[in-house]
Design a protein around this motif. Structure first.
Motif, PDB file in Angstrom:
ATOM      1  N   ALA A  52     -40.074 -26.084 -72.304  1.00 54.84           N
ATOM      2  CA  ALA A  52     -40.705 -26.028 -71.055  1.00 54.84           C
ATOM      3  C   ALA A  52     -40.008 -26.920 -70.321  1.00 54.84           C
ATOM      4  N   LYS A  53     -39.859 -28.248 -70.774  1.00 54.53           N
ATOM      5  CA  LYS A  53     -39.379 -29.319 -69.894  1.00 54.53           C
ATOM      6  C   LYS A  53     -37.992 -29.120 -69.696  1.00 54.53           C
ATOM      7  N   LEU A  54     -37.280 -28.495 -70.489  1.00 56.34           N
ATOM      8  CA  LEU A  54     -35.664 -28.148 -70.112  1.00 56.34           C
ATOM      9  C   LEU A  54     -35.571 -27.239 -69.165  1.00 56.34           C
ATOM     10  N   ARG A  55     -36.414 -26.265 -69.336  1.00 49.42           N
ATOM     11  CA  ARG A  55     -36.327 -25.338 -68.314  1.00 49.42           C
ATOM     12  C   ARG A  55     -36.801 -25.690 -66.708  1.00 49.42           C
ATOM     13  N   LYS A  56     -37.620 -26.722 -66.809  1.00 49.43           N
ATOM     14  CA  LYS A  56     -38.206 -27.305 -65.683  1.00 49.43           C
ATOM     15  C   LYS A  56     -37.119 -28.141 -65.056  1.00 49.43           C
ATOM     16  N   GLN A  57     -36.419 -28.938 -65.966  1.00 49.81           N
ATOM     17  CA  GLN A  57     -35.465 -29.799 -65.678  1.00 49.81           C
ATOM     18  C   GLN A  57     -34.174 -28.912 -64.930  1.00 49.81           C
ATOM     19  N   GLU A  58     -33.783 -27.713 -65.606  1.00 51.20           N
ATOM     20  CA  GLU A  58     -32.815 -26.976 -65.106  1.00 51.20           C
ATOM     21  C   GLU A  58     -33.080 -26.412 -63.606  1.00 51.20           C
ATOM     22  N   ALA A  59     -34.292 -26.151 -63.417  1.00 51.31           N
ATOM     23  CA  ALA A  59     -34.836 -25.716 -62.173  1.00 51.31           C
ATOM     24  C   ALA A  59     -34.590 -26.810 -61.011  1.00 51.31           C
ATOM     25  N   LEU A  60     -34.888 -27.835 -61.444  1.00 49.14           N
ATOM     26  CA  LEU A  60     -34.948 -29.086 -60.534  1.00 49.14           C
ATOM     27  C   LEU A  60     -33.136 -29.186 -60.286  1.00 49.14           C
ATOM     28  N   GLN A  61     -32.583 -29.376 -61.332  1.00 44.36           N
ATOM     29  CA  GLN A  61     -31.049 -29.593 -61.083  1.00 44.36           C
ATOM     30  C   GLN A  61     -30.423 -28.692 -60.116  1.00 44.36           C
ATOM     31  N   LYS A  62     -30.741 -27.333 -60.233  1.00 43.42           N
ATOM     32  CA  LYS A  62     -30.396 -26.296 -59.434  1.00 43.42           C
ATOM     33  C   LYS A  62     -31.097 -26.502 -57.952  1.00 43.42           C
ATOM     34  N   ARG A  63     -31.935 -26.665 -57.731  1.00 45.36           N
ATOM     35  CA  ARG A  63     -32.833 -26.895 -56.418  1.00 45.36           C
ATOM     36  C   ARG A  63     -32.356 -28.334 -55.733  1.00 45.36           C
ATOM     37  N   CYS A  64     -31.897 -29.286 -56.172  1.00 47.46           N
ATOM     38  CA  CYS A  64     -31.512 -30.411 -55.534  1.00 47.46           C
ATOM     39  C   CYS A  64     -30.292 -31.079 -56.043  1.00 47.46           C
ATOM     40  N   GLY A  65     -29.744 -30.244 -57.015  1.00 51.33           N
ATOM     41  CA  GLY A  65     -28.214 -30.871 -57.232  1.00 51.33           C
ATOM     42  C   GLY A  65     -27.208 -30.642 -55.926  1.00 51.33           C
ATOM     43  N   PRO A  66     -25.907 -31.271 -56.346  1.00 53.00           N
ATOM     44  CA  PRO A  66     -24.738 -31.284 -55.326  1.00 53.00           C
ATOM     45  C   PRO A  66     -24.663 -29.872 -54.886  1.00 53.00           C
ATOM     46  N   GLY A  67     -24.230 -29.682 -53.651  1.00 52.24           N
ATOM     47  CA  GLY A  67     -24.333 -28.435 -52.930  1.00 52.24           C
ATOM     48  C   GLY A  67     -25.371 -28.105 -52.368  1.00 52.24           C
ATOM     49  N   THR A  68     -26.541 -28.470 -52.501  1.00 55.79           N
ATOM     50  CA  THR A  68     -27.692 -27.975 -52.007  1.00 55.79           C
ATOM     51  C   THR A  68     -28.085 -28.787 -50.700  1.00 55.79           C
ATOM     52  N   GLY A  92     -39.429 -33.530 -52.821  1.00 57.59           N
ATOM     53  CA  GLY A  92     -39.476 -33.748 -54.288  1.00 57.59           C
ATOM     54  C   GLY A  92     -38.077 -33.895 -55.030  1.00 57.59           C
ATOM     55  N   CYS A  93     -37.158 -34.171 -54.198  1.00 58.72           N
ATOM     56  CA  CYS A  93     -35.735 -34.421 -55.040  1.00 58.72           C
ATOM     57  C   CYS A  93     -35.292 -35.982 -54.972  1.00 58.72           C
ATOM     58  N   ARG A  94     -35.446 -36.380 -56.295  1.00 54.83           N
ATOM     59  CA  ARG A  94     -35.210 -37.748 -56.644  1.00 54.83           C
ATOM     60  C   ARG A  94     -33.867 -37.617 -57.665  1.00 54.83           C
ATOM     61  N   TYR A  95     -33.220 -38.974 -57.765  1.00 51.83           N
ATOM     62  CA  TYR A  95     -32.012 -38.837 -58.414  1.00 51.83           C
ATOM     63  C   TYR A  95     -31.830 -39.940 -59.551  1.00 51.83           C
ATOM     64  N   LEU A  96     -31.159 -39.608 -60.559  1.00 55.75           N
ATOM     65  CA  LEU A  96     -30.745 -40.663 -61.425  1.00 55.75           C
ATOM     66  C   LEU A  96     -29.288 -40.570 -61.564  1.00 55.75           C
ATOM     67  N   LEU A 137     -13.675 -33.050 -70.906  1.00 53.64           N
ATOM     68  CA  LEU A 137     -14.405 -33.092 -72.234  1.00 53.64           C
ATOM     69  C   LEU A 137     -15.622 -32.262 -72.462  1.00 53.64           C
ATOM     70  N   PHE A 138     -16.370 -32.095 -71.270  1.00 53.72           N
ATOM     71  CA  PHE A 138     -17.722 -31.261 -71.658  1.00 53.72           C
ATOM     72  C   PHE A 138     -17.774 -30.204 -70.712  1.00 53.72           C
ATOM     73  N   CYS A 139     -18.571 -29.143 -70.795  1.00 54.48           N
ATOM     74  CA  CYS A 139     -18.904 -28.131 -70.178  1.00 54.48           C
ATOM     75  C   CYS A 139     -20.066 -28.682 -69.150  1.00 54.48           C
ATOM     76  N   GLU A 140     -20.290 -28.075 -68.156  1.00 58.11           N
ATOM     77  CA  GLU A 140     -21.590 -28.236 -67.573  1.00 58.11           C
ATOM     78  C   GLU A 140     -22.778 -27.863 -68.417  1.00 58.11           C
ATOM     79  N   PRO A 141     -23.973 -28.709 -68.371  1.00 53.90           N
ATOM     80  CA  PRO A 141     -25.150 -28.377 -69.468  1.00 53.90           C
ATOM     81  C   PRO A 141     -26.155 -27.495 -68.636  1.00 53.90           C
ATOM     82  N   PHE A 142     -25.920 -27.909 -67.230  1.00 49.66           N
ATOM     83  CA  PHE A 142     -27.343 -26.920 -66.548  1.00 49.66           C
ATOM     84  C   PHE A 142     -26.769 -25.760 -65.981  1.00 49.66           C
ATOM     85  N   PRO A 143     -27.542 -24.492 -65.934  1.00 48.03           N
ATOM     86  CA  PRO A 143     -26.927 -23.230 -65.523  1.00 48.03           C
ATOM     87  C   PRO A 143     -26.944 -23.474 -63.875  1.00 48.03           C
TER      88      PRO A 143
END
Ligand code: GDP
Length: 491
Positions: A52-68, A92-96, A137-143
């Motif tokens: 549940a926490k992972l899905r919540k994080q994914e939603a946050l990354q999508k809502r607040c991530g680069p390009g938004t 509600g968008c804060r960044y690390l 090296l890596f694919c994107e982890p968040f949809p």
């Protein structure tokens, strides 16, 4: 194209029991859904709470991530030096921002730690990989979102991230010693100005000082809560430290009922080798390892060439012999075809591989002795070099048995991804120590207490008690590491 859509009918195994969703296309990142096919079926299931926490994080990354729009606004505020938004403006968008450095193993452990910290503090994780390109090296982890920190504009505090260090004026440690922070008699801290600062730099690399280590205190975590941007520089697996931070303990215990599977789940969730790396992993595996019924991985990391190779080799051979990791010739009979062993060696040098081949090839290891590369020395900013390192970590993780060199984060990643409890060889004396009469470690190797990486630079300070404590006595699931006496790990 048909093949570029998310694949239909993915099994629970392929999705690692719900760690990821079926939202990605198959072609964009083959390793994501193929990983399970190269690893033993998992005995550790992720908890529903973690999922549940992972899905919540994914939603946050999508809502607040680069390009938004939210991200643009946050960048604008950062550049103009505005602090946290007022309640009315707050979206509600804060960044690390994770500032990564050192070798690949260190970087992966640091990113995994930063990710968990982002989940715990409901922040968007953005990764700064330095001069290198993380996408090699890596694919994107968040949809539907990117975790790559975009190039920063002029005068942005995100511009020269590699320059931040313990001296930086915006570091937590230095701010705590300045007038920016008020300290009450009972040790509580608050920002002196009514508005929180636009960003704080967290200096969490090895050798950090008392004030920076206060990061692991509940009251200091509360201080950081509303800061819009946190920039974190670490090379460590900080997760055991987060398990000791009062504000996070309950959440972490709920997310990881099996504490010793924290990196196992987070690493498998987050890291997916790019198609080029994955191709190297799977083709090497098929040609050299797939035929064996048992694979023994041996990771030899010699730090700065200060250890005599002959002694390292003897330590390894004694470990394999003492722990019976490969069959003994006298016992094996000619018609014993019940099992075949393949040995996978990884090292910067080819010398150990040559010796192991002399010792075992064709006799005990009927699946052969193999080494994918020998790069000679560690290199920085070299994509091809890093791709080899990553593919070897993944190859080691497919093994059934692992022998690793203590202290090495390269080995930690392999064991963590594979869910393997390795035999760890303590670092042997250097040439000089040897001459001074130091003896070889006895026993030559010891079983690690868990598959978890070791945290090399914990804070021993107990914030409530206001003194240093024995960290391995605080929680039943935190112990000292067998390879690093001052390090701690989850067990
Ligand atoms: P650590 O220094 O052992 O903790 O591990 P790191 O991964 O942080 O840094 C070591 C770096 O050296 C790796 O990332 C690789 O670039 C290189 N390296 C060390 N051992 C090996 C190895 O066995 N194979 C390959 N290909 N590279 C290695």
């Amino acid at each position: 194209a048909q093949e570029d859509r998310p694949p239909a009918n993915l099994t629970a195994d392929q999705l690692l029991d719900g760690l990821f969703t079926a939202e990605f296309s198959y072609r964009s990142c083959r390793s994501r859904y193929e990983f399970a096919g190269y690893h033993k079926k998992s005995s550790h299931k992720p908890s529903p709470y973690l999922l549940a926490k992972l899905r919540k994080q994914e939603a946050l990354q999508k809502r607040c991530g680069p390009g938004t729009a939210a991200h643009k606004k946050a960048l604008r505020r950062l550049k103009s030096g505005e602090g946290a938004a007022t309640d009315a403006e707050d979206d509600g968008c804060r960044y690390l921002v994770n500032i990564s450095f050192r070798g690949l193993g260190n970087r992966m452990l640091a990113v995994a730690s930063a990710f968990l910290y982002a989940v715990l503090t409901e922040r968007v994780l953005l990764v700064h990989w330095g001069k290198k390109d993380v996408a090699d090296l890596f694919c994107e982890p968040f949809p539907h979102a990117t975790w790559v920190l975009p190039r920063a504009g002029w005068r942005s505090p995100l511009r020269k991230l590699d320059d931040y260090d313990g001296e930086s004026k915006m570091s937590l440690g230095n701010m705590l010693q300045s007038s920016a922070v008020g300290v009450s008699a009972d040790g509580n801290v608050s920002w002196a100005s009514p508005r929180t600062p636009p960003y704080v730099y967290l200096h969490l690399s090895g050798g950090y000082g008392y004030h920076d280590k206060l990061f692991y205190c509940g009251t200091h975590q509360r201080l950081l809560r509303d800061v819009p941007w946190l920039l974190m520089r670490t090379d460590s697996y900080m997760v055991p430290g987060l398990f000791l931070t009062p504000l996070f303990i309950e959440e972490l215990e709920a997310m990881f009922p099996e504490k010793d599977a924290a990196f196992y789940h987070v690493g498998r969730y987050l890291f997916h080798p790019s198609n080029a790396v994955w191709h190297a992993v799977t083709s090497y595996y098929r040609s050299n390892l797939a035929g064996a019924s048992r694979r023994v991985g041996i990771q030899i990391r010699v730090f700065q060439e200060k250890q005599p190779p002959q002694q390292v080799l003897e330590q390894l051979l004694s470990c394999v012999r003492d722990e019976k990791l490969l069959p003994v010739p006298e016992i094996k009979t000619a018609n014993d075809t019940s099992s075949s062993n393949a040995v996978l060696v990884t090292s910067l040098s080819s010398w150990y591989y040559e010796r192991l081949k002399d010792e075992y090839d064709g006799r005990l290891a009927d699946g052969g002795v193999h080494q994918p590369s020998h790069e000679g020395e560690q290199r920085w900013g070299d994509a091809a070099h890093d791709m080899k390192a990553l593919s070897e970590m993944y190859l080691l993780s497919t093994c059934d048995v692992l022998v690793t060199s203590g202290f090495s984060t390269f080995g930690y990643v392999a064991q963590g991804l594979g869910g393997l409890q390795p035999w760890v060889m303590p670092r042997i004396p250097s040439w000089d120590e040897w001459k001074e009469g130091q003896a070889a470690p006895e026993p030559p190797c010891r079983r690690a207490l868990s598959v978890e990486p070791c945290f090399h630079s914990p804070s021993y300070y107990d914030c409530a008690a206001r003194r240093d404590v024995e960290l391995d006595k605080v929680k039943p699931y935190i112990r000292r590491c067998v390879d690093v006496s001052w390090g701690i790990k989850l067990v």
